[in-house]
Motif scaffolding. Structure first.
Motif, PDB file in Angstrom:
ATOM      1  N   LYS A  39       0.705  -1.106   0.072  1.00 37.27           N
ATOM      2  CA  LYS A  39      -0.241  -0.071   0.004  1.00 37.27           C
ATOM      3  C   LYS A  39       0.977   1.066   0.016  1.00 37.27           C
ATOM      4  N   LEU A  43       0.905   4.500  -2.785  1.00 33.97           N
ATOM      5  CA  LEU A  43       0.667   5.576  -2.261  1.00 33.97           C
ATOM      6  C   LEU A  43       1.928   6.552  -2.752  1.00 33.97           C
ATOM      7  N   LYS A  46       1.404   7.098  -6.574  1.00 34.81           N
ATOM      8  CA  LYS A  46       0.230   7.803  -6.832  1.00 34.81           C
ATOM      9  C   LYS A  46      -0.137   8.879  -5.771  1.00 34.81           C
ATOM     10  N   ARG A  48      -1.726  11.390  -5.236  1.00 35.00           N
ATOM     11  CA  ARG A  48      -3.001  11.987  -4.959  1.00 35.00           C
ATOM     12  C   ARG A  48      -3.765  10.945  -4.224  1.00 35.00           C
ATOM     13  N   GLU A  49      -3.389   9.848  -4.067  1.00 36.71           N
ATOM     14  CA  GLU A  49      -4.403   8.534  -3.719  1.00 36.71           C
ATOM     15  C   GLU A  49      -4.526   8.840  -2.141  1.00 36.71           C
ATOM     16  N   GLU A  50      -5.641   8.537  -1.515  1.00 35.41           N
ATOM     17  CA  GLU A  50      -5.874   8.888  -0.242  1.00 35.41           C
ATOM     18  C   GLU A  50      -5.166   7.574   0.438  1.00 35.41           C
ATOM     19  N   GLY A  51      -4.759   8.090   1.616  1.00 36.41           N
ATOM     20  CA  GLY A  51      -4.250   6.920   2.385  1.00 36.41           C
ATOM     21  C   GLY A  51      -3.320   7.493   3.615  1.00 36.41           C
ATOM     22  N   ARG A  52      -2.900   6.849   4.596  1.00 34.75           N
ATOM     23  CA  ARG A  52      -1.995   7.384   5.605  1.00 34.75           C
ATOM     24  C   ARG A  52      -0.623   6.879   5.154  1.00 34.75           C
ATOM     25  N   ARG A  53       0.209   7.756   4.911  1.00 40.19           N
ATOM     26  CA  ARG A  53       1.569   7.503   4.598  1.00 40.19           C
ATOM     27  C   ARG A  53       2.628   7.356   5.585  1.00 40.19           C
TER      28      ARG A  53
END
Length: 133
Positions: A39, A43, A46, A48-53
């Protein structure tokens, strides 16, 4: 003519993997971390993709940690956060993932798994106490 969706639809219980009685197969800590690393690669590729980095990019470098059970793993010695060149970030993550699956972080993941089990037991007892059962 419009599609008659009732002729296409099937009961969830009649389709393998969708039934309410389907048993959830627990994942190992290694599998959880490996999927989380995948994941993070998505991220990174991409932005701009949503998610916790778990990483931050600054110039040509990326600082990151690998987490399990809400805690960072010790990656190099006692270091939980390391920095690598941005151009090699994905390659480094894939190498760490391979080491995770190989068992190099087993002791840390087992300790994290014990924390997860303890937290789950504590929450279960708290819920039972609140419900009066």
């Amino acid at each position: 003519m419009a599609l008659d969706w009732k002729k296409v639809a099937k009961s969830a219980g009649d389709v393998e993997g969708f039934g309410t009685s389907a048993v959830r197969v627990p994942k190992s800590a290694q599998e959880v971390v490996a999927q989380a690393i995948d994941k993070q690669i998505v991220l990174f590729n991409k932005p701009r993709e949503e998610g916790r980095r778990w990483f931050e990019v600054k110039g040509d470098n990326v600082g990151f940690s690998i987490r399990y059970a809400n805690s960072p793993l010790k990656l190099v010695g006692e270091e939980t956060k390391i920095v690598v060149p941005k151009a090699q970030f994905v390659e480094v993550l894939e190498a760490i993932k391979a080491d995770v699956l190989k068992g190099d972080f087993k002791a840390q993941l087992d300790a994290g798994e014990a924390k997860v089990r303890q937290r789950s037991e504590t929450m279960s007892k708290t819920r039972k106490a609140k419900s009066g059962k």
